[in-house]
Scaffold this motif. Structure first.
Motif, mmCIF file in Angstrom:
data_model
loop_
_atom_site.group_PDB
_atom_site.id
_atom_site.type_symbol
_atom_site.label_atom_id
_atom_site.label_comp_id
_atom_site.label_asym_id
_atom_site.label_seq_id
_atom_site.Cartn_x
_atom_site.Cartn_y
_atom_site.Cartn_z
ATOM 1 N N LEU A 88 45.487 43.986 44.863
ATOM 2 C CA LEU A 88 44.294 43.994 44.015
ATOM 3 C C LEU A 88 44.658 44.146 42.540
ATOM 4 O O LEU A 88 44.068 43.498 41.668
ATOM 5 C CB LEU A 88 43.344 45.114 44.442
ATOM 6 C CG LEU A 88 42.635 44.928 45.782
ATOM 7 C CD1 LEU A 88 41.873 46.189 46.157
ATOM 8 C CD2 LEU A 88 41.685 43.738 45.731
ATOM 9 N N ALA A 112 45.928 41.054 41.143
ATOM 10 C CA ALA A 112 44.827 40.108 40.937
ATOM 11 C C ALA A 112 44.009 40.445 39.690
ATOM 12 O O ALA A 112 43.074 39.715 39.346
ATOM 13 C CB ALA A 112 43.930 40.093 42.160
ATOM 14 N N GLY A 113 44.365 41.554 39.021
ATOM 15 C CA GLY A 113 43.680 41.913 37.791
ATOM 16 C C GLY A 113 42.612 42.984 37.923
ATOM 17 O O GLY A 113 41.889 43.267 36.969
ATOM 18 N N CYS A 114 42.494 43.586 39.110
ATOM 19 C CA CYS A 114 41.478 44.626 39.324
ATOM 20 C C CYS A 114 41.976 45.993 38.844
ATOM 21 O O CYS A 114 43.161 46.293 38.913
ATOM 22 C CB CYS A 114 41.131 44.741 40.803
ATOM 23 S SG CYS A 114 40.402 43.265 41.523
ATOM 24 N N TYR A 120 32.719 47.589 43.122
ATOM 25 C CA TYR A 120 32.922 47.111 44.489
ATOM 26 C C TYR A 120 33.632 48.178 45.314
ATOM 27 O O TYR A 120 34.367 49.010 44.779
ATOM 28 C CB TYR A 120 33.769 45.838 44.507
ATOM 29 C CG TYR A 120 33.163 44.669 43.769
ATOM 30 C CD1 TYR A 120 32.179 43.887 44.356
ATOM 31 C CD2 TYR A 120 33.583 44.348 42.476
ATOM 32 C CE1 TYR A 120 31.619 42.811 43.690
ATOM 33 C CE2 TYR A 120 33.027 43.269 41.793
ATOM 34 C CZ TYR A 120 32.054 42.509 42.395
ATOM 35 O OH TYR A 120 31.490 41.443 41.746
ATOM 36 N N LEU A 156 38.974 38.980 48.205
ATOM 37 C CA LEU A 156 39.924 38.127 47.475
ATOM 38 C C LEU A 156 39.400 36.697 47.363
ATOM 39 O O LEU A 156 39.468 36.082 46.292
ATOM 40 C CB LEU A 156 41.280 38.122 48.180
ATOM 41 C CG LEU A 156 42.026 39.457 48.287
ATOM 42 C CD1 LEU A 156 43.352 39.257 49.022
ATOM 43 C CD2 LEU A 156 42.271 40.069 46.912
ATOM 44 N N ILE A 187 34.954 36.924 46.060
ATOM 45 C CA ILE A 187 34.617 37.608 44.809
ATOM 46 C C ILE A 187 35.633 37.284 43.721
ATOM 47 O O ILE A 187 35.269 36.844 42.630
ATOM 48 C CB ILE A 187 34.523 39.138 45.023
ATOM 49 C CG1 ILE A 187 33.475 39.463 46.091
ATOM 50 C CG2 ILE A 187 34.183 39.830 43.701
ATOM 51 C CD1 ILE A 187 32.076 38.968 45.780
ATOM 52 N N LEU A 188 36.921 37.464 44.010
ATOM 53 C CA LEU A 188 37.953 37.135 43.021
ATOM 54 C C LEU A 188 38.256 35.647 42.977
ATOM 55 O O LEU A 188 38.804 35.152 41.989
ATOM 56 C CB LEU A 188 39.238 37.904 43.336
ATOM 57 C CG LEU A 188 39.157 39.433 43.305
ATOM 58 C CD1 LEU A 188 40.534 40.039 43.520
ATOM 59 C CD2 LEU A 188 38.546 39.932 42.006
ATOM 60 N N LYS A 189 37.914 34.951 44.063
ATOM 61 C CA LYS A 189 38.151 33.509 44.186
ATOM 62 C C LYS A 189 39.626 33.172 43.927
ATOM 63 O O LYS A 189 39.971 32.272 43.168
ATOM 64 C CB LYS A 189 37.237 32.731 43.226
ATOM 65 C CG LYS A 189 35.756 32.990 43.509
ATOM 66 C CD LYS A 189 34.846 32.093 42.711
ATOM 67 C CE LYS A 189 33.382 32.433 42.956
ATOM 68 N NZ LYS A 189 32.982 32.383 44.368
ATOM 69 N N LYS A 190 40.486 33.922 44.620
ATOM 70 C CA LYS A 190 41.931 33.748 44.476
ATOM 71 C C LYS A 190 42.579 33.825 45.848
ATOM 72 O O LYS A 190 42.229 34.684 46.648
ATOM 73 C CB LYS A 190 42.482 34.856 43.558
ATOM 74 C CG LYS A 190 43.963 34.744 43.231
ATOM 75 C CD LYS A 190 44.360 35.832 42.250
ATOM 76 C CE LYS A 190 45.877 35.815 41.973
ATOM 77 N NZ LYS A 190 46.320 34.571 41.332
#
Length: 218
Positions: free
Chosen positions: A5, A8-10, A50, A93, A96-99
């Motif tokens: 996460l 992924a930039g969270c 989230y 992933l 929401i993150l679309k990754k």
């Protein structure tokens, strides 16, 4: 999971005072005790955008049963909002993150187990496979009866031990028949049960959580 996460930039926070989501007590019929635990969950996870969990079982319970447990209660609105921002790891992933590509490298042949909670309560099936499909070096093969329960089912494994073990053995047999070295899933409860049956049979199959695979090779 936190490692992935954050990559992924969270911005991830972990409340060390958190406890259970309340599902075991609820399933056993102790709704009063479950409500106490669930109320604590609502407070523990307030204030974040989230809620992400490496267990579809927990998320499925929060989503599908908190509204029933807190029906006509002062916490009803909070329970509804909490359920709306709670996500299983792989669906978060993807949706929401679309990754789906985290630069993971994992050399080996694996098969994927659909947990009942992911498949039936969270409607998660393609998301883990999409993520695993982007892992460099990983060969993913499907086993027979992939959507069949592994036999854990929480207290089911205690109340109906022989049936539970038989179902677990069948899952191990189907996984081994693919020639896979690893069995991957989204629920630690399934992995715990499958691994127990696996070790009892003397199989060399290894079990891994999806998050561990996605965090490999960095």
């Amino acid at each position: 999971m936190v490692k992935v996460l954050e990559k992924a930039g969270c911005t991830v926070s972990y409340n060390t005072k958190q406890t259970c989501c309340g599902q075991p007590a609820f399933n056993a019929g102790f709704w009063g005790e479950a409500k106490e635990v669930c109320s604590k969950f609502l407070n523990d996870f307030s204030g974040s955008d989230y809620i992400v969990a490496p267990s579809a079982s927990c998320i499925g319970f929060v989503r599908n049963y908190y509204s029933k447990l807190f029906e006509n209660a002062p916490e009803a609105a909070l329970a509804k909002k909490t359920a709306e921002r709670a996500f299983e790891f792989s669906e978060f992933l993807i949706h929401i993150l679309k990754k789906d590509d985290f630069g993971a490298v994992f050399n080996g042949k694996a098969t994927y187990h659909d947990s009942c909670a992911a498949l039936r309560e969270c409607k998660v099936k393609k998301e883990p496979r999409q993520l695993l499909g982007k892992v460099q070096g990983l060969e993913l093969v499907e086993m027979n009866d992939v959507e069949t329960c592994c036999g854990f089912g929480g207290t089911f494994a205690v109340k109906f031990e022989p049936i539970s073990i038989s179902m677990g053995d069948q899952k191990v047999n189907n996984a081994v028949a693919t020639g896979a070295e690893y069995l991957i899933s989204t629920d630690m409860s399934c992995l715990m049960h499958i691994d127990g049956c696996n070790k009892h049979k003397g199989s060399e199959l290894k079990v891994m959580h999806l998050a561990d695979v996605l965090a490999s090779g960095w």
